[in-house]
Design a protein around this motif. Structure first.
Motif, PDB file in Angstrom:
ATOM      1  N   UNK A  54       0.820  -1.218   0.000  1.00  0.00           N
ATOM      2  CA  UNK A  54       0.000   0.000   0.000  1.00  0.00           C
ATOM      3  C   UNK A  54       0.850   1.263   0.000  1.00  0.00           C
ATOM      4  N   UNK A  55       2.186   1.106  -0.012  1.00  0.00           N
ATOM      5  CA  UNK A  55       3.094   2.251   0.085  1.00  0.00           C
ATOM      6  C   UNK A  55       3.576   2.694  -1.294  1.00  0.00           C
ATOM      7  N   UNK A  56       3.698   4.004  -1.479  1.00  0.00           N
ATOM      8  CA  UNK A  56       4.298   4.542  -2.700  1.00  0.00           C
ATOM      9  C   UNK A  56       5.759   4.094  -2.749  1.00  0.00           C
ATOM     10  N   UNK A  57       6.211   3.674  -3.926  1.00  0.00           N
ATOM     11  CA  UNK A  57       7.533   3.058  -4.061  1.00  0.00           C
ATOM     12  C   UNK A  57       8.464   3.984  -4.834  1.00  0.00           C
ATOM     13  N   UNK A  58       9.496   4.465  -4.145  1.00  0.00           N
ATOM     14  CA  UNK A  58      10.505   5.316  -4.777  1.00  0.00           C
ATOM     15  C   UNK A  58      11.872   4.683  -4.528  1.00  0.00           C
ATOM     16  N   UNK A  59      12.226   3.751  -5.383  1.00  0.00           N
ATOM     17  CA  UNK A  59      13.520   3.073  -5.263  1.00  0.00           C
ATOM     18  C   UNK A  59      13.996   2.689  -6.660  1.00  0.00           C
ATOM     19  N   UNK A  60      13.678   1.492  -7.103  1.00  0.00           N
ATOM     20  CA  UNK A  60      14.077   1.062  -8.447  1.00  0.00           C
ATOM     21  C   UNK A  60      13.034   1.541  -9.452  1.00  0.00           C
ATOM     22  N   UNK A  61      13.485   2.042 -10.611  1.00  0.00           N
ATOM     23  CA  UNK A  61      12.533   2.563 -11.602  1.00  0.00           C
ATOM     24  C   UNK A  61      11.707   1.474 -12.281  1.00  0.00           C
ATOM     25  N   UNK A  62      10.986   1.842 -13.305  1.00  0.00           N
ATOM     26  CA  UNK A  62       9.824   1.096 -13.770  1.00  0.00           C
ATOM     27  C   UNK A  62      10.076  -0.063 -14.730  1.00  0.00           C
ATOM     28  N   UNK A 462     -11.822 -12.802   0.804  1.00  0.00           N
ATOM     29  CA  UNK A 462     -12.252 -12.858   2.198  1.00  0.00           C
ATOM     30  C   UNK A 462     -11.107 -13.224   3.141  1.00  0.00           C
ATOM     31  N   UNK A 463      -9.864 -13.101   2.641  1.00  0.00           N
ATOM     32  CA  UNK A 463      -8.690 -13.380   3.465  1.00  0.00           C
ATOM     33  C   UNK A 463      -8.092 -12.058   3.937  1.00  0.00           C
ATOM     34  N   UNK A 464      -7.806 -11.970   5.238  1.00  0.00           N
ATOM     35  CA  UNK A 464      -7.282 -10.737   5.832  1.00  0.00           C
ATOM     36  C   UNK A 464      -6.060 -11.056   6.697  1.00  0.00           C
ATOM     37  N   UNK A 465      -5.339 -10.006   7.055  1.00  0.00           N
ATOM     38  CA  UNK A 465      -4.256 -10.110   8.036  1.00  0.00           C
ATOM     39  C   UNK A 465      -4.393  -8.943   9.000  1.00  0.00           C
ATOM     40  N   UNK A 466      -3.787  -9.076  10.193  1.00  0.00           N
ATOM     41  CA  UNK A 466      -4.016  -8.066  11.228  1.00  0.00           C
ATOM     42  C   UNK A 466      -2.783  -7.206  11.498  1.00  0.00           C
ATOM     43  N   UNK A 467      -1.755  -7.304  10.655  1.00  0.00           N
ATOM     44  CA  UNK A 467      -0.629  -6.372  10.773  1.00  0.00           C
ATOM     45  C   UNK A 467      -0.095  -6.053   9.382  1.00  0.00           C
ATOM     46  N   UNK A 468       0.956  -5.240   9.321  1.00  0.00           N
ATOM     47  CA  UNK A 468       1.481  -4.778   8.039  1.00  0.00           C
ATOM     48  C   UNK A 468       2.576  -5.689   7.489  1.00  0.00           C
ATOM     49  N   UNK A 469       2.738  -6.860   8.064  1.00  0.00           N
ATOM     50  CA  UNK A 469       3.728  -7.820   7.567  1.00  0.00           C
ATOM     51  C   UNK A 469       3.404  -8.187   6.115  1.00  0.00           C
ATOM     52  N   UNK A 470       4.448  -8.148   5.267  1.00  0.00           N
ATOM     53  CA  UNK A 470       4.234  -8.442   3.851  1.00  0.00           C
ATOM     54  C   UNK A 470       3.948  -9.927   3.638  1.00  0.00           C
ATOM     55  N   UNK A 471       3.070 -10.211   2.684  1.00  0.00           N
ATOM     56  CA  UNK A 471       2.677 -11.597   2.370  1.00  0.00           C
ATOM     57  C   UNK A 471       2.762 -11.809   0.858  1.00  0.00           C
ATOM     58  N   UNK A 472       3.937 -11.539   0.287  1.00  0.00           N
ATOM     59  CA  UNK A 472       4.080 -11.479  -1.167  1.00  0.00           C
ATOM     60  C   UNK A 472       3.694 -12.778  -1.869  1.00  0.00           C
ATOM     61  N   UNK A 473       4.172 -13.913  -1.368  1.00  0.00           N
ATOM     62  CA  UNK A 473       3.899 -15.181  -2.059  1.00  0.00           C
ATOM     63  C   UNK A 473       2.408 -15.507  -2.053  1.00  0.00           C
ATOM     64  N   UNK A 474       1.760 -15.315  -0.910  1.00  0.00           N
ATOM     65  CA  UNK A 474       0.317 -15.549  -0.837  1.00  0.00           C
ATOM     66  C   UNK A 474      -0.424 -14.572  -1.742  1.00  0.00           C
TER      67      UNK A 474
END
Length: 552
Positions: A54-62, A462-474
């Motif tokens: 959910x964060x704006x990404x300013x690191x590696x370009x496009x 309908x799947x949620x998480x309760x913290x900001x831990x990244x879940x990239x593979x899922x």
């Protein structure tokens, strides 16, 4: 040194190993993260804005994300589709190694360069754990080859293609591409004394092509950041995307500001090189020392059969990146083509000058490396992750028989060095891609849980998480990023699933939240292997658990 038929046979086997790796589950964090970032572009039809979760990404370009998104558009959202641009870029890099090796030396050096580049351990790994470096490396060496061709042959086509390659590389990872290209070409100009090529009108064409190539990336940055000074990125507002990519990006990595520091060890890349360039490390080290010694003895006087592009570029760039406060092994990938050409040229000199004593020493080391590979293969196949099917044993026996045949076959010592080294790489990475990584990734909780979600027909929205831990593979394998919900809000929700750790489940219980169904999978940070994990007898001690619970 090697026949055309043998050369293409090697290429076919190497590409086969790459293709096997295409279908392996994506690794967390970077590969899965970048795949999700590109997936969001396609799903939301938004190719201008970069987001990390959910964060704006300013690191590696496009560019890396655009190429992955294009692949998704053509083939669908799959892990193998995500890897296609990286593999194609590596093949471009191999062809460019061939072209540059042929330009600086001859066709034999060109062929050897491409083989060495494609079988260097870090390059094979870069095509299964795909990050931005595969595209960066391929287009960087393509640019160097074309610009060097312009210097030697003064062709408009070459300088235009070189500028295009530089633009793609810059749009992939920023300033490091221009630094590597610029220093390598300056070393070549300094040694050949062909500075006059910089005064041609064709240079203006190159600047125009470069500007045109990077224009989409600059516009995207302008649209996302320059038009929105109110956005706060890493604690700062008024961030200009254009200023960032032209100035701030590399300085942040060199100083560790913004992204943090992970290593102040000046010698990090020195000891990292020992494994990233396997099985060619010893050849490269001896070749580098021999080249430096030769330049010193000739006082850098120009010799047609020598090049300063590789050894000069490697020396300056290696020293430069060693001062960075943020270091990772794959940061060396961009130098692998230069090492490949340097190593190939040295091996060719051994062949031409019939330095049999030194060649036999190097061959002995290659046999030792092959022996270690065979020991590792047996250790993995019969202990760490035991082979389970009869056909797995059959393929292993066939592979070992093929390698044994070619290793024992009589041929000149210089050709034998190539044979033993290439089969060491093929044997190791064939097993890794076909068996080790698939078994290892069974312990990556997110991707394993996604398989359970699909098998149980659980609605991914309908799947949620309760913290900001990244879940990239899922996120990727569900093709729907997991939304974050607060515990108070969760109390008012019904018929939903929560993806949680052990501690998070305990927290839910303490808050009075119950569930009527629970799915549990093993979790291990698979990119940080440990001896206790690799040992089947102690593996359970290192495993964590991830849970998916249903709230009625």
């Amino acid at each position: 040194m090697i026949s055309t038929a043998r050369y293409w046979f090697y290429i076919a086997l190497i590409v086969l190993v790459y293709i096997i790796g295409m279908f392996v589950t994506l690794f967390e964090n970077d590969s899965a993260q970048f795949a999700v970032m590109a997936m969001r572009m396609v799903q939301e039809n938004d190719f201008l804005n970069l987001f990390k979760g959910t964060e704006e990404y300013l690191d590696k370009p496009h560019m890396h994300y655009w190429l992955a998104a294009l692949s998704y558009k053509i083939f669908g959202i799959h892990d193998w589709a995500y890897r296609i641009p990286g593999i194609l870029s590596t093949l471009l890099g191999a062809y460019s190694c061939y072209g540059l090796g042929k330009l600086l030396y001859n066709k034999d050096v060109g062929r050897l360069s491409s083989l060495i580049f494609m079988t260097a351990q870090t390059m094979v790994l870069a095509n299964i754990d795909v990050r931005t470096d595969a595209v960066l490396t391929g287009f960087t060496i393509f640019s160097i080859w074309q610009l060097a061709t312009y210097i030697e042959k003064n062709t408009l086509k070459s300088i235009a293609l070189g500028a295009f390659g530089a633009g793609i590389a810059f749009s992939t990872k920023g300033q490091i591409a221009l630094v590597v290209i610029g220093i390598s070409i300056l070393c070549h100009l300094a040694y050949t004394r062909k500075w006059g090529q910089l005064l041609s009108w064709k240079v203006l064409v190159a600047i125009f092509v470069f500007a045109l190539t990077i224009a989409p990336m600059l516009y995207a940055y302008y649209h996302q950041f320059d038009l929105h000074p109110e956005k706060v990125i890493r604690g700062k507002d008024n961030r200009s995307g254009i200023f960032f990519i032209f100035w701030e990006q590399s300085f942040e990595r060199m100083s560790g500001e913004g992204i943090g520091k992970n290593s102040s060890d000046f010698f990090f890349f020195f000891h990292t090189f020992l494994w990233v360039f396997l099985p060619w490390t010893v050849l490269a080290l001896i070749g580098y020392w021999t080249k430096v010694k030769a330049f010193w003895e000739t006082k850098f006087a120009y010799r047609p059969n020598m090049d300063f592009l590789t050894v000069g570029g490697i020396s300056i760039l290696f020293l430069l990146i060693s001062f960075a406060q943020f270091k990772l092994p794959h940061y060396m990938n961009i130098l692998m083509p230069l090492y490949a050409i340097l190593s190939a040229a040295f091996l060719y000199v051994l062949h031409q000058q019939q330095k049999l004593k030194l060649a036999k020493i190097i061959l002995g080391i290659q046999y030792f490396i092959l022996g270690l590979v065979v020991v590792f293969i047996f250790l993995v196949s019969f202990y760490v992750f035991k082979l389970e099917d009869w056909y797995s044993y059959l393929f292993l026996v066939m592979a070992l028989a093929l390698v044994t045949y070619f290793v024992l076959k009589k041929e000149p010592v210089h050709a034998k060095i190539v044979t033993v080294a290439i089969y060491s790489s093929l044997l190791l990475n064939g097993l890794m891609n076909a068996h080790f990584y698939p078994k290892l990734l069974e312990y990556q909780g997110g991707s394993t849980m996604a398989q359970k979600v699909k098998a149980e027909n659980i609605p991914v929205d309908k799947i949620y998480k309760i913290n900001e831990r990244y879940t990239w593979a899922l996120d990727f394998y569900d093709q729907d990023p997991v939304d974050i919900v607060s515990v108070p809000d969760l109390k008012n929700m019904k018929d939903v699933w929560v993806y949680a750790t052990d501690k998070e489940l305990e927290h839910l219980q303490k808050k009075g939240i119950d569930w009527n169904n629970q799915i549990t999978v093993d979790q291990f940070r698979i990119t940080r292997l440990q001896i206790k994990f690799l040992n089947p007898n102690t593996r359970k001690e290192k495993l964590n658990k991830m849970h998916l619970v249903h709230l009625d």
